[in-house]
Motif scaffolding. Structure first.
Motif, PDB file in Angstrom:
ATOM      1  N   THR A 224      -8.872   9.140  -7.466  1.00 25.78           N
ATOM      2  CA  THR A 224      -8.278   9.960  -6.413  1.00 25.78           C
ATOM      3  C   THR A 224      -9.274  10.262  -5.298  1.00 25.78           C
ATOM      4  O   THR A 224      -8.878  10.475  -4.144  1.00 25.78           O
ATOM      5  N   ALA A 225     -10.565  10.295  -5.647  1.00 23.40           N
ATOM      6  CA  ALA A 225     -11.588  10.645  -4.656  1.00 23.40           C
ATOM      7  C   ALA A 225     -11.533   9.712  -3.442  1.00 23.40           C
ATOM      8  O   ALA A 225     -11.829  10.125  -2.318  1.00 23.40           O
ATOM      9  N   ASP A 226     -11.177   8.452  -3.654  1.00 23.04           N
ATOM     10  CA  ASP A 226     -11.012   7.509  -2.527  1.00 23.04           C
ATOM     11  C   ASP A 226      -9.686   6.772  -2.728  1.00 23.04           C
ATOM     12  O   ASP A 226      -9.645   5.539  -2.798  1.00 23.04           O
ATOM     13  N   LEU A 227      -8.621   7.556  -2.818  1.00 19.85           N
ATOM     14  CA  LEU A 227      -7.310   6.994  -3.126  1.00 19.85           C
ATOM     15  C   LEU A 227      -6.879   5.970  -2.083  1.00 19.85           C
ATOM     16  O   LEU A 227      -6.435   4.871  -2.420  1.00 19.85           O
ATOM     17  N   SER A 228      -7.024   6.321  -0.819  1.00 14.80           N
ATOM     18  CA  SER A 228      -6.586   5.429   0.255  1.00 14.80           C
ATOM     19  C   SER A 228      -7.310   4.088   0.208  1.00 14.80           C
ATOM     20  O   SER A 228      -6.692   3.019   0.302  1.00 14.80           O
ATOM     21  N   GLY A 229      -8.639   4.139   0.019  1.00 15.50           N
ATOM     22  CA  GLY A 229      -9.415   2.910  -0.041  1.00 15.50           C
ATOM     23  C   GLY A 229      -9.087   2.072  -1.272  1.00 15.50           C
ATOM     24  O   GLY A 229      -8.962   0.845  -1.188  1.00 15.50           O
ATOM     25  N   ASN A 230      -8.956   2.733  -2.415  1.00 12.88           N
ATOM     26  CA  ASN A 230      -8.665   2.012  -3.664  1.00 12.88           C
ATOM     27  C   ASN A 230      -7.289   1.349  -3.609  1.00 12.88           C
ATOM     28  O   ASN A 230      -7.127   0.200  -4.033  1.00 12.88           O
TER      29      ASN A 230
ATOM     30  N   SER B 242      -5.632   0.565  -0.887  1.00  9.59           N
ATOM     31  CA  SER B 242      -5.679  -0.483   0.132  1.00  9.59           C
ATOM     32  C   SER B 242      -6.291  -1.774  -0.413  1.00  9.59           C
ATOM     33  O   SER B 242      -5.804  -2.879  -0.138  1.00  9.59           O
ATOM     34  N   ASN B 243      -7.362  -1.634  -1.208  1.00  6.28           N
ATOM     35  CA  ASN B 243      -8.000  -2.810  -1.818  1.00  6.28           C
ATOM     36  C   ASN B 243      -7.042  -3.518  -2.780  1.00  6.28           C
ATOM     37  O   ASN B 243      -6.980  -4.757  -2.812  1.00  6.28           O
TER      38      ASN B 243
ATOM     39  N   THR C 213       0.954   3.928  -3.167  1.00  8.20           N
ATOM     40  CA  THR C 213       0.577   5.335  -2.958  1.00  8.20           C
ATOM     41  C   THR C 213       1.681   6.266  -3.450  1.00  8.20           C
ATOM     42  O   THR C 213       1.410   7.318  -4.041  1.00  8.20           O
TER      43      THR C 213
ATOM     44  N   SER D  24       0.814  -1.217   0.000  1.00  6.20           N
ATOM     45  CA  SER D  24       0.000   0.000   0.000  1.00  6.20           C
ATOM     46  C   SER D  24       0.849   1.269   0.000  1.00  6.20           C
ATOM     47  O   SER D  24       0.578   2.226  -0.736  1.00  6.20           O
TER      48      SER D  24
END
Length: 434
Positions: A65-71, A73-74, A42, A38
């Motif tokens: 980019t709107a949910d970069l951390s979640g995407n 991480s998945n 990033t 992760s």
């Protein structure tokens, strides 16, 4: 090289890989797959092209980019759990001159991100192995630099014959088995190699909705395709020329390659004939084929500067001529084909946009197009064609600006004032060789 810390920072790891690769040309790298975590994904994300077209899921850079951390991480979780699957690659056909089309592969942005990280790892390993004759898709190198270096070495060398070659449908005919064998020379990580195999075998969604599962090739335009193509030709062509062809030649020889477009220069015709005789067989061993209509052998010598032949490489025409002082000189000029295409692009743009945007926006775009042309083709000896392009481009814009309405927008005097007001660049020489 074993990466013991899975969360080790990507930049530090790449430096360590490059250092070890340079110190030990036969070292096989292991545990590379653990770098696709992760934190490192990033770090790789800002290096992606935010303007690139979205893949089959229609998710672009902004949406991802709107949910970069979640995407991210998945993605990292699926990679760690070995559940990652490559999505379909959307194919888009780009028109080429002569009615042909160039197929480009567009992966989804998640796949692009993982490919970006993998491409950086591969580059760190193989940049230590690639030969100086290889210029395609490498940091610090480029097409203009390759063309300038070729001109310099032709001028200073004792070459008399040039094999100007092109590989037919190269990206579509890369053999997967051969490529993986080549990668195994430097990589001892089955999980990492398996990831590359997934991208090679990923289904391709054609424009008509048909899904094709390729048995050869790598999608041109994919993030990792460029470095994989370089690795393939490094083993199939570059090393063979360096270790087999060059030692058996009686005179000076020199290869120069940018992706699948390459030239080989020889001092003696005898050396050239032996090379040309076996080149097709060598490429055939790796399931590649020469493009006969784009491959030629020409005589190129400083002792023939009148009515002599020329060849084109990376958009430039190369031929021997005379300098202003009457001395033999390798001349670099914009190739006729690229000149016509550049003018056609100006015409297509101004006809399309002249009524859609204001005058200021049009001239801003004109500045960008002219400057881009001058930045690449602005080499010594090419000023006449630079100026000709500038003049014809301006005449084209002037003509179609006056067709926006039934009433004339401006006369030639007013148009020249606009060229000055908007600081439209004039041709100048930018690239030199010493």
């Amino acid at each position: 090289m074993q990466i013991r810390q899975a969360d080790k920072h990507m930049q530090t790891s790449l430096r360590g890989i490059a250092k070890r690769g340079k110190e030990d040309p036969k070292h096989q790298f292991g545990n590379l797959y653990s770098l696709l975590n992760s934190k490192n994904l990033t770090w790789c994300f800002p290096q992606m092209n935010r303007k690139a077209a979205p893949g089959v899921d229609a998710v672009d850079w902004t949406a991802f980019t709107a949910d970069l951390s979640g995407n991210v991480s998945n993605l990292a979780t699926s990679l760690k759990g070995k559940r990652y699957k490559a999505k379909l690659v959307r194919r888009r056909n780009i028109p080429k001159p002569g009615g042909k089309q160039r197929p480009l592969g567009i992966p989804v942005i998640g796949d692009k991100l993982v490919q970006t990280a993998a491409a950086l790892i591969l580059s760190a390993i193989y940049e230590q192995d690639f030969l100086s004759c290889s210029h395609g898709y490498r940091r610090g190198k480029g097409p203009q630099r390759a063309a300038l270096e070729l001109s310099q070495r032709l001028h200073r060398g004792r070459f008399g014959w040039v094999v100007d070659a092109d590989i037919k449908g190269f990206f579509d005919h890369i053999d997967h088995d051969w490529l993986l064998k080549m990668l195994e020379q430097r990589i001892n990580d089955q999980a990492f190699l398996g990831l590359i195999r997934k991208w090679l075998k990923a289904g391709i969604l054609e424009e008509d909705g048909q899904v094709i599962y390729p048995t050869t090739g790598t999608p041109q335009g994919g993030v990792i395709s460029a470095v994989l193509a370089n690795i393939y030709l490094h083993y199939a062509l570059d090393l063979w020329f360096e270790k087999i062809v060059k030692p058996r030649c009686k005179g000076d020889v020199m290869p120069m390659r940018f992706a699948d477009d390459f030239v080989c220069c020889f001092q003696y015709r005898e050396d050239e004939r032996r090379f040309s005789k076996v080149l097709g067989k060598r490429l055939g061993k790796f399931k590649l084929e020469l493009s006969l209509e784009k491959t030629q052998v020409i005589k190129l010598t400083r002792f023939e500067t009148k009515d002599n032949r020329s060849f084109t490489f990376l958009g430039f025409e190369f031929r021997w001529g005379l300098s202003r002082t009457g001395k033999p000189l390798v001349m670099m000029r914009t190739s006729k084909k690229k000149f016509r295409l550049a003018l056609a692009a100006i015409l297509s743009w101004i006809k399309k946009d002249r009524s859609k945007v204001g005058t200021a926006a049009l001239f801003t775009k004109l500045c960008q197009k002219l400057q881009g042309h001058f930045n690449y083709y602005g080499v010594r000896g090419n000023y006449d064609l630079l100026y000709k392009f500038y003049r014809l481009a301006c005449l084209t814009v002037f003509k179609w600006l006056n067709r926006r309405t039934q009433k004339k927008s401006c006369n030639w005097t007013g148009f020249k004032e606009m060229l000055s007001y908007f600081k439209v660049p004039r041709p100048r020489i930018i690239g030199y060789w010493k």
